[in-house]
Scaffold this motif. Structure first.
Motif, PDB file in Angstrom:
ATOM      1  N   MET A  61       5.381  12.371  -2.248  1.00 33.17           N
ATOM      2  CA  MET A  61       4.080  12.640  -1.613  1.00 33.17           C
ATOM      3  C   MET A  61       4.258  13.233  -0.212  1.00 33.17           C
ATOM      4  N   GLY A  65       2.627  16.683   1.004  1.00 29.19           N
ATOM      5  CA  GLY A  65       1.914  16.829   2.277  1.00 29.19           C
ATOM      6  C   GLY A  65       2.397  18.038   3.055  1.00 29.19           C
ATOM      7  N   GLU A  69       0.248  21.273   4.092  1.00 29.40           N
ATOM      8  CA  GLU A  69       0.117  21.666   5.502  1.00 29.40           C
ATOM      9  C   GLU A  69       0.501  23.132   5.696  1.00 29.40           C
ATOM     10  N   ALA A  82      -1.271  13.325  -6.733  1.00 29.42           N
ATOM     11  CA  ALA A  82      -1.823  11.973  -6.521  1.00 29.42           C
ATOM     12  C   ALA A  82      -2.102  11.311  -7.872  1.00 29.42           C
ATOM     13  N   GLY A 114     -15.031   7.103   5.446  1.00 28.89           N
ATOM     14  CA  GLY A 114     -14.702   8.514   5.622  1.00 28.89           C
ATOM     15  C   GLY A 114     -13.373   8.898   4.995  1.00 28.89           C
ATOM     16  N   HIS A 117      -8.172   8.248   0.757  1.00 34.14           N
ATOM     17  CA  HIS A 117      -6.770   8.040   0.335  1.00 34.14           C
ATOM     18  C   HIS A 117      -6.558   6.582  -0.078  1.00 34.14           C
ATOM     19  N   GLY A 120      -1.340   4.594  -1.026  1.00 32.14           N
ATOM     20  CA  GLY A 120      -0.563   3.649  -0.204  1.00 32.14           C
ATOM     21  C   GLY A 120      -1.174   2.265  -0.233  1.00 32.14           C
ATOM     22  N   LYS A 121      -2.508   2.209  -0.106  1.00 30.41           N
ATOM     23  CA  LYS A 121      -3.199   0.913  -0.150  1.00 30.41           C
ATOM     24  C   LYS A 121      -2.904   0.206  -1.477  1.00 30.41           C
ATOM     25  N   ILE A 123      -0.367   0.542  -3.432  1.00 30.19           N
ATOM     26  CA  ILE A 123       1.027   0.065  -3.477  1.00 30.19           C
ATOM     27  C   ILE A 123       1.151  -1.246  -2.689  1.00 30.19           C
ATOM     28  N   LEU A 161      -6.462  -2.835   6.724  1.00 26.01           N
ATOM     29  CA  LEU A 161      -7.219  -1.587   6.827  1.00 26.01           C
ATOM     30  C   LEU A 161      -6.271  -0.416   6.673  1.00 26.01           C
ATOM     31  N   THR A 166      -6.269  11.394  10.901  1.00 29.28           N
ATOM     32  CA  THR A 166      -6.422  11.125  12.344  1.00 29.28           C
ATOM     33  C   THR A 166      -7.906  10.944  12.681  1.00 29.28           C
ATOM     34  N   GLY A 192      -2.471   0.048   8.470  1.00 26.46           N
ATOM     35  CA  GLY A 192      -1.407   0.920   7.982  1.00 26.46           C
ATOM     36  C   GLY A 192      -1.955   2.279   7.592  1.00 26.46           C
ATOM     37  N   ALA A 213       4.916  -0.591   2.508  1.00 28.94           N
ATOM     38  CA  ALA A 213       4.628  -1.820   1.775  1.00 28.94           C
ATOM     39  C   ALA A 213       5.692  -2.901   2.023  1.00 28.94           C
TER      40      ALA A 213
HETATM   41  C1  B12 Z   1      -2.397  12.537  -1.862  1.00 27.97           C
HETATM   42  C2  B12 Z   1      -3.115  13.073  -0.669  1.00 27.97           C
HETATM   43  C3  B12 Z   1      -4.477  13.346  -0.794  1.00 27.97           C
HETATM   44  C4  B12 Z   1      -5.278  13.013  -2.052  1.00 27.97           C
HETATM   45  C5  B12 Z   1      -5.581  11.507  -2.017  1.00 27.97           C
HETATM   46  C6  B12 Z   1      -5.684  10.899  -3.409  1.00 27.97           C
HETATM   47  C7  B12 Z   1      -5.621   9.409  -3.368  1.00 27.97           C
HETATM   48  N1  B12 Z   1      -6.112   8.835  -4.421  1.00 27.97           N
HETATM   49  O1  B12 Z   1      -5.155   8.759  -2.419  1.00 27.97           O
HETATM   50  C8  B12 Z   1      -6.536  13.920  -1.875  1.00 27.97           C
HETATM   51  C9  B12 Z   1      -6.281  15.225  -2.602  1.00 27.97           C
HETATM   52  C10 B12 Z   1      -7.855  13.325  -2.347  1.00 27.97           C
HETATM   53  C11 B12 Z   1      -6.508  14.186  -0.370  1.00 27.97           C
HETATM   54  C12 B12 Z   1      -7.607  14.649   0.328  1.00 27.97           C
HETATM   55  C13 B12 Z   1      -7.554  15.010   1.675  1.00 27.97           C
HETATM   56  N2  B12 Z   1      -6.490  15.050   2.459  1.00 27.97           N
HETATM   57 CO1  B12 Z   1      -4.824  14.200   1.987  1.00 27.97          CO
HETATM   58  N3  B12 Z   1      -3.079  13.811   1.607  1.00 27.97           N
HETATM   59  C14 B12 Z   1      -2.410  13.298   0.561  1.00 27.97           C
HETATM   60  C15 B12 Z   1      -0.892  13.184   0.828  1.00 27.97           C
HETATM   61  C16 B12 Z   1      -0.208  14.389   0.182  1.00 27.97           C
HETATM   62  C17 B12 Z   1      -0.194  11.946   0.333  1.00 27.97           C
HETATM   63  C18 B12 Z   1      -0.749  10.599   0.815  1.00 27.97           C
HETATM   64  C19 B12 Z   1      -0.042   9.525   0.057  1.00 27.97           C
HETATM   65  O2  B12 Z   1      -0.534   9.081  -0.964  1.00 27.97           O
HETATM   66  N4  B12 Z   1       1.186   9.156   0.484  1.00 27.97           N
HETATM   67  C20 B12 Z   1       2.051   8.213  -0.233  1.00 27.97           C
HETATM   68  C21 B12 Z   1       1.723   6.783   0.164  1.00 27.97           C
HETATM   69  C22 B12 Z   1       2.577   5.814  -0.621  1.00 27.97           C
HETATM   70  O3  B12 Z   1       2.021   6.612   1.543  1.00 27.97           O
HETATM   71  P1  B12 Z   1       0.971   6.081   2.596  1.00 27.97           P
HETATM   72  O4  B12 Z   1      -0.410   6.424   2.190  1.00 27.97           O
HETATM   73  O5  B12 Z   1       1.401   6.461   3.965  1.00 27.97           O
HETATM   74  O6  B12 Z   1       1.030   4.492   2.443  1.00 27.97           O
HETATM   75  C23 B12 Z   1       2.107   3.666   2.877  1.00 27.97           C
HETATM   76  C24 B12 Z   1       2.033   3.253   4.358  1.00 27.97           C
HETATM   77  O7  B12 Z   1       1.303   4.140   5.186  1.00 27.97           O
HETATM   78  C25 B12 Z   1       1.486   1.856   4.338  1.00 27.97           C
HETATM   79  N5  B12 Z   1       0.030   1.660   4.285  1.00 27.97           N
HETATM   80  C26 B12 Z   1      -0.958   2.486   3.914  1.00 27.97           C
HETATM   81  N6  B12 Z   1      -2.136   1.887   3.985  1.00 27.97           N
HETATM   82  C27 B12 Z   1      -1.923   0.625   4.405  1.00 27.97           C
HETATM   83  C28 B12 Z   1      -2.810  -0.421   4.656  1.00 27.97           C
HETATM   84  C29 B12 Z   1      -2.315  -1.614   5.114  1.00 27.97           C
HETATM   85  C30 B12 Z   1      -3.253  -2.732   5.362  1.00 27.97           C
HETATM   86  C31 B12 Z   1      -0.930  -1.760   5.335  1.00 27.97           C
HETATM   87  C32 B12 Z   1      -0.430  -3.035   5.847  1.00 27.97           C
HETATM   88  C33 B12 Z   1      -0.031  -0.727   5.085  1.00 27.97           C
HETATM   89  C34 B12 Z   1      -0.537   0.466   4.606  1.00 27.97           C
HETATM   90  O8  B12 Z   1       2.042   1.346   3.139  1.00 27.97           O
HETATM   91  C35 B12 Z   1       1.931   2.348   2.127  1.00 27.97           C
HETATM   92  C36 B12 Z   1       2.919   2.110   1.020  1.00 27.97           C
HETATM   93  O9  B12 Z   1       4.258   2.124   1.449  1.00 27.97           O
HETATM   94  C37 B12 Z   1      -0.856  13.224   2.390  1.00 27.97           C
HETATM   95  C38 B12 Z   1       0.450  13.688   3.012  1.00 27.97           C
HETATM   96  C39 B12 Z   1       1.236  12.565   3.671  1.00 27.97           C
HETATM   97  N7  B12 Z   1       2.451  12.878   4.065  1.00 27.97           N
HETATM   98  O10 B12 Z   1       0.766  11.461   3.860  1.00 27.97           O
HETATM   99  C40 B12 Z   1      -2.055  14.121   2.679  1.00 27.97           C
HETATM  100  C41 B12 Z   1      -2.763  14.028   4.031  1.00 27.97           C
HETATM  101  C42 B12 Z   1      -2.908  12.580   4.487  1.00 27.97           C
HETATM  102  N8  B12 Z   1      -4.142  14.591   3.735  1.00 27.97           N
HETATM  103  C43 B12 Z   1      -4.554  15.340   4.654  1.00 27.97           C
HETATM  104  C44 B12 Z   1      -5.808  16.024   4.617  1.00 27.97           C
HETATM  105  C45 B12 Z   1      -6.099  16.985   5.760  1.00 27.97           C
HETATM  106  C46 B12 Z   1      -6.729  15.795   3.574  1.00 27.97           C
HETATM  107  C47 B12 Z   1      -8.142  16.396   3.468  1.00 27.97           C
HETATM  108  C48 B12 Z   1      -8.954  16.416   4.777  1.00 27.97           C
HETATM  109  C49 B12 Z   1      -7.985  17.831   2.864  1.00 27.97           C
HETATM  110  C50 B12 Z   1      -9.246  18.642   2.756  1.00 27.97           C
HETATM  111  N9  B12 Z   1      -9.211  19.788   3.351  1.00 27.97           N
HETATM  112  O11 B12 Z   1     -10.222  18.247   2.177  1.00 27.97           O
HETATM  113  C51 B12 Z   1      -8.791  15.497   2.393  1.00 27.97           C
HETATM  114  C52 B12 Z   1      -9.518  14.308   3.023  1.00 27.97           C
HETATM  115  C53 B12 Z   1     -10.280  13.490   2.041  1.00 27.97           C
HETATM  116  C54 B12 Z   1     -10.784  12.222   2.699  1.00 27.97           C
HETATM  117  N10 B12 Z   1     -12.020  12.239   3.197  1.00 27.97           N
HETATM  118  O12 B12 Z   1     -10.070  11.248   2.751  1.00 27.97           O
HETATM  119  C55 B12 Z   1      -3.609  15.432   5.849  1.00 27.97           C
HETATM  120  C56 B12 Z   1      -4.067  14.552   7.027  1.00 27.97           C
HETATM  121  C57 B12 Z   1      -3.890  15.257   8.349  1.00 27.97           C
HETATM  122  C58 B12 Z   1      -4.310  14.387   9.492  1.00 27.97           C
HETATM  123  N11 B12 Z   1      -3.396  14.240  10.423  1.00 27.97           N
HETATM  124  O13 B12 Z   1      -5.381  13.855   9.549  1.00 27.97           O
HETATM  125  C59 B12 Z   1      -2.249  14.984   5.187  1.00 27.97           C
HETATM  126  C60 B12 Z   1      -1.262  14.299   6.164  1.00 27.97           C
HETATM  127  C61 B12 Z   1      -1.609  16.280   4.580  1.00 27.97           C
HETATM  128  C62 B12 Z   1      -1.118  17.236   5.633  1.00 27.97           C
HETATM  129  N12 B12 Z   1       0.149  17.181   5.981  1.00 27.97           N
HETATM  130  O14 B12 Z   1      -1.878  18.037   6.129  1.00 27.97           O
HETATM  131  N13 B12 Z   1      -5.314  13.941   0.146  1.00 27.97           N
END
Ligand code: B12
Length: 227
Positions: A61, A65, A69, A82, A114, A117, A120-121, A123, A161, A166, A192, A213
Motif C-alpha cells: 500500500m 501511495g 502521488e 485497497a 471526513g 480510509h 489500517g484501522k 488491521i 482514532l 492531513t 494512529g 498495529a
Molecule cells: C488505499 C488508499 C485509499 C483508498 C482507501 C480504501 C480503504 N478502504 O481504506 C481510497 C481509494 C478510498 C482512498 C481515497 C483517498 N485518498 Co487515499 N490512500 C490510500 C493508500 C494508498 C493506502 C492507505 C493504507 O491502507 N495503508 C495501509 C495501512 C495498513 O496502513 P495505515 O493506514 O497507515 O495503518 C497502520 C498505521 O497507520 C496504524 N493505524 C492506523 N489507524 C490507526 C488507528 C489507531 C487507533 C491506531 C492505534 C493505529 C492506527 O496501524 C495500521 C496498521 O499497521 C494511502 C497511501 C499511504 N502510503 O498511506 C493513500 C493516501 C492516504 N490517500 C491520499 C489521498 C489524497 C486520498 C484522497 C483525498 C484522493 C482523492 N483525490 O479523492 C481520497 C480521500 C478519501 C477520504 N475522504 O478519505 C493521500 C493522503 C495525502 C495527505 N497527506 O493527506 C495518500 C497518503 C496517498 C498519497 N501519497 O498521496 N485512498
C-alpha cells in the motif's frame, strides 16, 4: 516458489490490484495468474507468519501511495489495491484472532469524520482481538458527537482514532476535546494513521500514538502492566 518469492508476488499482485486469477489487474494482462487471494493462501500454506503477510500488505500500500502521488495511479487504481487487501484480510483475520479471549478490556475505534480510509484501522482491530481485547468498531467518517455518544453507551477502557489525511487528522483534536469535556477523563485515547505522530498526539492531548498495529499491541500491553 520460495517464501520470499511468494511475498514478492503477493506485493506485486496487490500493487497491480490483481484480486484473483479471474481478475485482469492494472495492466489487463494478469488473468489466469495467481492473484492476491491465491497468493495469501499459498503464503499461509508455506507456513509464513500472518504478521509477516500483514507487513507485506503495508509495503504494497506504501507503493500504491507513491504511485498515486506521482500521478501514475488514479483513484480507481488505489481502490483496486485497497479491495485486494480488504478481501485478503478476511482470510487472515481468523488466523490472527485465533485463541483470543476478550478479557483485557474494551476498545472503541473509529475513523474520524471526513476520512474513508479503514484498512489500517481494520488491521489494528484484528490484532487487538487476537491479543484479547473486546472491540467495538464505529466504522469510517464518524462525527465526534457519535464517538462521545458511543463512549457513554459502551463504556470502553480505550478509544482509538484513525486518520490518513492531513486534512482529517485535525478532526482528532475536536474528538479528544469533546471526550474530555464530556467528563471521560479515564478513557485512554490512542491515535494512529500515517500523518499522525507522537508529537501530534501530545499536542492534541491524546494518550498514545501508535505507528502500526504491532506498536499498538506493545503500547496497550504496557498500559496493562502499569495498572
Ligand atoms: C488505499 C488508499 C485509499 C483508498 C482507501 C480504501 C480503504 N478502504 O481504506 C481510497 C481509494 C478510498 C482512498 C481515497 C483517498 N485518498 Co487515499 N490512500 C490510500 C493508500 C494508498 C493506502 C492507505 C493504507 O491502507 N495503508 C495501509 C495501512 C495498513 O496502513 P495505515 O493506514 O497507515 O495503518 C497502520 C498505521 O497507520 C496504524 N493505524 C492506523 N489507524 C490507526 C488507528 C489507531 C487507533 C491506531 C492505534 C493505529 C492506527 O496501524 C495500521 C496498521 O499497521 C494511502 C497511501 C499511504 N502510503 O498511506 C493513500 C493516501 C492516504 N490517500 C491520499 C489521498 C489524497 C486520498 C484522497 C483525498 C484522493 C482523492 N483525490 O479523492 C481520497 C480521500 C478519501 C477520504 N475522504 O478519505 C493521500 C493522503 C495525502 C495527505 N497527506 O493527506 C495518500 C497518503 C496517498 C498519497 N501519497 O498521496 N485512498
Amino acid at each position: 516458489m520460495s517464501k520470499n518469492k511468494t511475498l514478492e508476488a503477493l506485493k506485486h499482485a496487490i500493487v497491480m490490484g490483481h484480486l484473483d486469477s479471474d481478475d485482469e489487474g492494472y495492466d489487463g494482462m494478469m488473468e489466469g495468474t495467481p492473484g492476491t487471494m491465491e497468493l495469501v493462501e499459498t503464503a499461509l500454506g508455506d507456513g509464513i507468519d500472518p504478521q509477516v503477510i500483514l507487513t507485506t500488505f503495508n509495503e504494497a500500500m506504501e507503493k500504491v501511495g507513491v504511485k498515486f502521488e506521482s500521478g501514475e495511479y488514479l483513484l480507481p487504481d488505489m481502490l483496486a489495491s485497497a479491495e485486494c487487501v480488504g478481501e485478503a484480510m478476511d482470510i487472515l483475520e481468523p488466523k490472527l484472532a485465533a485463541g483470543s479471549g476478550s478479557g483485557k478490556g474494551k476498545f472503541l475505534i473509529a475513523t474520524v469524520k471526513g476520512d474513508l480510509h479503514d484498512i489500517g484501522k481494520n488491521i489494528v482491530i484484528t490484532m487487538l482481538k487476537g491479543a484479547g481485547y473486546q472491540v467495538k468498531d464505529l466504522g469510517i467518517d464518524v462525527p465526534a458527537d457519535d464517538i462521545v455518544a458511543a463512549i457513554k453507551e459502551y463504556q470502553p477502557n480505550y478509544v482509538g482514532l484513525s486518520a490518513l489525511l492531513t486534512t482529517t487528522m485535525i478532526e482528532m483534536e475536536q474528538v479528544v476535546k469533546k471526550i474530555r469535556e464530556a467528563g471521560f477523563n479515564d478513557v485512554k485515547i490512542f491515535i494512529g494513521g500515517a500523518p499522525t505522530s507522537e508529537e501530534f498526539a501530545k499536542k492534541i492531548g491524546a494518550d498514545m500514538h501508535c505507528r502500526d498495529a504491532m506498536d499498538t499491541i506493545e503500547k496497550i500491553e504496557g498500559t496493562q502492566d502499569a495498572s
